[in-house]
Write a protein that holds these residues in place. Structure first.
Motif, PDB file in Angstrom:
ATOM      1  N   THR A 140       0.833  -1.206   0.000  1.00  8.85           N
ATOM      2  CA  THR A 140       0.000   0.000   0.000  1.00  8.85           C
ATOM      3  C   THR A 140       0.871   1.261   0.000  1.00  8.85           C
ATOM      4  O   THR A 140       1.874   1.314   0.691  1.00  8.85           O
ATOM      5  N   THR A 141       0.459   2.241  -0.783  1.00  9.27           N
ATOM      6  CA  THR A 141       1.146   3.532  -0.758  1.00  9.27           C
ATOM      7  C   THR A 141       0.182   4.583  -0.218  1.00  9.27           C
ATOM      8  O   THR A 141      -0.977   4.643  -0.632  1.00  9.27           O
ATOM      9  N   VAL A 172      -0.462   8.745   1.098  1.00  3.41           N
ATOM     10  CA  VAL A 172       0.053  10.115   1.085  1.00  3.41           C
ATOM     11  C   VAL A 172      -0.465  10.835   2.321  1.00  3.41           C
ATOM     12  O   VAL A 172      -1.620  10.690   2.706  1.00  3.41           O
ATOM     13  N   VAL A 217       4.305   8.985   1.238  1.00  2.00           N
ATOM     14  CA  VAL A 217       4.739  10.226   0.608  1.00  2.00           C
ATOM     15  C   VAL A 217       4.217  11.355   1.491  1.00  2.00           C
ATOM     16  O   VAL A 217       3.063  11.323   1.911  1.00  2.00           O
ATOM     17  N   ILE A 243      -1.922  13.357  -7.363  1.00  2.00           N
ATOM     18  CA  ILE A 243      -1.177  12.420  -6.500  1.00  2.00           C
ATOM     19  C   ILE A 243      -1.702  11.004  -6.701  1.00  2.00           C
ATOM     20  O   ILE A 243      -0.939  10.047  -6.816  1.00  2.00           O
ATOM     21  N   LYS A 281      -0.629   6.378  -8.554  1.00  4.73           N
ATOM     22  CA  LYS A 281      -0.951   5.105  -7.897  1.00  4.73           C
ATOM     23  C   LYS A 281      -0.753   5.149  -6.381  1.00  4.73           C
ATOM     24  O   LYS A 281       0.021   4.375  -5.822  1.00  4.73           O
ATOM     25  N   VAL A 282      -1.419   6.075  -5.755  1.00  2.70           N
ATOM     26  CA  VAL A 282      -1.444   6.120  -4.297  1.00  2.70           C
ATOM     27  C   VAL A 282      -2.791   5.556  -3.848  1.00  2.70           C
ATOM     28  O   VAL A 282      -3.818   5.812  -4.473  1.00  2.70           O
ATOM     29  N   ASP A 283      -2.767   4.718  -2.788  1.00  2.00           N
ATOM     30  CA  ASP A 283      -3.978   3.984  -2.405  1.00  2.00           C
ATOM     31  C   ASP A 283      -4.834   4.673  -1.342  1.00  2.00           C
ATOM     32  O   ASP A 283      -6.039   4.505  -1.302  1.00  2.00           O
TER      33      ASP A 283
END
Lengths: 307, 182
Positions: free
Chosen positions: A47-48, A50, A76, A98, A102-104
């Motif tokens: 998982t990413t 922000v 991030v 953002i 591909k940020v989850d």
């Protein structure tokens, strides 16, 4: 009772009692994890996230970052002051840009009340509200309630007073929703100028005499005087505020019982609370901070597991 | 297909007794060995074995529980959200001989996750696996048990159900057909 009823954590208002209990139960497991020698689990390694901070924060941001790192998520960080927001980009554009990378999930603090709710209508990713203006700060309320539960065994029937700047406090509003849902009695204390009108409609008592309130309650949650939001003079001076609404040792000693002292930080020592009280055995301020990481791990875990 | 019993209450207690004796053969007095039950269903078996070993060896046997939930690889793919259980390891794992205890060995994925979880508590000298039921030919990973209560052949539309005196009132093991949603 094995999944949250919501896709985002926007505010306590939108949670059910079962949701809160599930978060607490999951927090128990994560509290054990963060007390291990290796305080990290691989759960969110795919998982990413922000962290969007449009407003300054130290504690909440570090707490979220630690929670994310201990779940092995990639993160991030973003702060408004050093970004294109100052070039005039809109909130949706910023977030969509953002997310296109591909940020989850999004953790957001924003000065405008309702900003996360607005955003949740326009994007697919899960959003955690890390404080929106004077509206809600759900993870803070959850960790406060969790800390009370840990100290006193349960929340149902307990008497909790929230002292200070209720008008500008998102912590107060989220706390009221959370504690009322869990069956506590809530009393608000502060100068009349810092008390929102019609706040009684949420089912809380209002008191202007600090000593009376402390004699009534089991737990006192002391809020910070938000010097940055005092756009007009709500009280004559900090000294006068400390005199009427500051908690000090002689005042606590004059009570016939022991009460638990909480504070969401950062503390203005000598204003809302004196150092000898903040550092005393009554205070669970540092337990709140420890529980904050576990609560945020639980929230991230439960939201990211949803399809 | 009718549900059928594969281990009756009498054979059940013989099986536990045999597993304890087998453990003693390898670990002798358990001076450097510990038992760890895999949450949630390996706990009852682990405690049962701990109690019996304590009687046989006349000493306290160290027992802990480990929850593999946060280490699973099906965290997002499973239909239901996985609810974590408690991990309780308040002793040193470093240099110890660890016996992981679980009730049914099927795909091996739970044990894989439990081994990953165990690594976070230190480097064990040796890790072994004890299971009450080994479902043969169903493995997704190269994991084999060291101690087996009963080996069975079953098909994927069947499920093994272990009942415990502590929970259901009697010790026995069933093979039952899987219901639709599983």
């Amino acid at each position: 009772m094995s999944a949250l009823s919501v896709k985002h954590l926007l505010g306590i208002k939108y949670l059910t009692v079962d949701d809160i209990e599930l978060i607490f139960k999951t927090t128990d497991s994560f509290k054990e994890v963060i007390n291990r020698p290796i305080k990290k689990v691989p759960t969110l390694r795919d998982t990413t996230l922000v962290n969007l901070f449009f407003e300054n924060s130290t504690r909440t941001r570090i707490s979220f970052e630690l929670a994310e790192k201990r779940l092995s998520a990639d993160i991030v960080n973003f702060s408004a002051s050093s970004s294109s927001v100052s070039k005039g980009e809109t909130l949706i554009d910023t977030v969509n840009n953002i997310l296109a990378m591909k940020v989850d999930m999004v953790v957001m603090r924003h000065p405008a009340p309702g900003a996360p709710v607005f955003l949740s209508r326009h994007i697919d990713a899960s959003i955690i509200n890390a404080g929106d203006g004077t509206h809600e700060h759900p993870t803070q309320a959850l960790l406060d309630a969790y800390s009370i539960r840990e100290k006193l065994g349960s929340i149902k029937g307990k008497k909790i007073c929230i002292i200070g700047d209720i008008r500008h406090s998102r912590v107060a509003l989220s706390n009221i929703y959370c504690l009322k849902k869990l069956g506590a009695e809530v009393m608000l204390v502060g100068p009349p100028t810092l008390m929102p009108t019609y706040i009684e409609s949420l089912g809380v008592k209002v008191e202007y005499n600090l000593k009376k309130a402390l004699e009534w309650c089991d737990v006192a949650n002391v809020l910070r005087i938000q010097l940055e939001r005092q756009d007009i003079k709500y009280f004559p001076s900090l000294r006068e505020y400390a005199l009427y609404f500051g908690i000090n040792k002689p005042l606590l000693d004059s009570l016939k019982k022991e009460i638990v002292i909480m504070h969401p930080g950062p503390i203005n020592r000598g204003v809302e609370i004196t150092s000898d009280v903040a550092d005393s055995s009554h205070s669970i301020i540092l337990d709140q901070v420890e529980n904050g990481v576990a609560i945020r791990m639980a929230a991230l875990y439960l939201l990211s597991g949803r399809k | 297909m009718q549900p059928r019993i594969i281990l009756t209450p009498e054979k059940f207690s013989f099986t536990i007794e045999r597993l304890c004796r087998q453990l003693i053969e390898v670990h002798s007095d358990f001076s450097n060995s510990i038992l760890i039950g895999v949450q949630p269903r390996g706990i009852v078996l682990g405690k049962r074995i701990q109690v019996r070993l304590s009687e046989l060896l006349k000493k306290e046997i160290t027992f802990g529980t480990i929850d593999p939930t946060f280490y699973r690889d099906d965290f997002r793919s499973s239909e239901k959200q996985l609810t974590p259980s408690q991990t309780d390891i308040d002793f040193m794992v470093e240099g110890k001989n660890v016996v992981l205890v679980d009730d049914v060995l099927y795909s091996g994925r739970t044990i894989r996750a439990a081994m990953d979880a165990l690594l976070d508590f230190g480097r064990a000298e040796k890790v072994e696996l004890l299971v009450l039921v080994d479902r043969r030919f169903t493995r997704h990973l190269p994991i084999q048990p060291d101690y087996v209560g009963k080996t069975i052949d079953s098909i994927s539309s069947e499920k093994v159900k272990v009942e415990w005196k502590e929970k259901e009132g009697h010790d026995q093991i069933w093979i039952i057909p899987k219901t639709e949603k599983e």
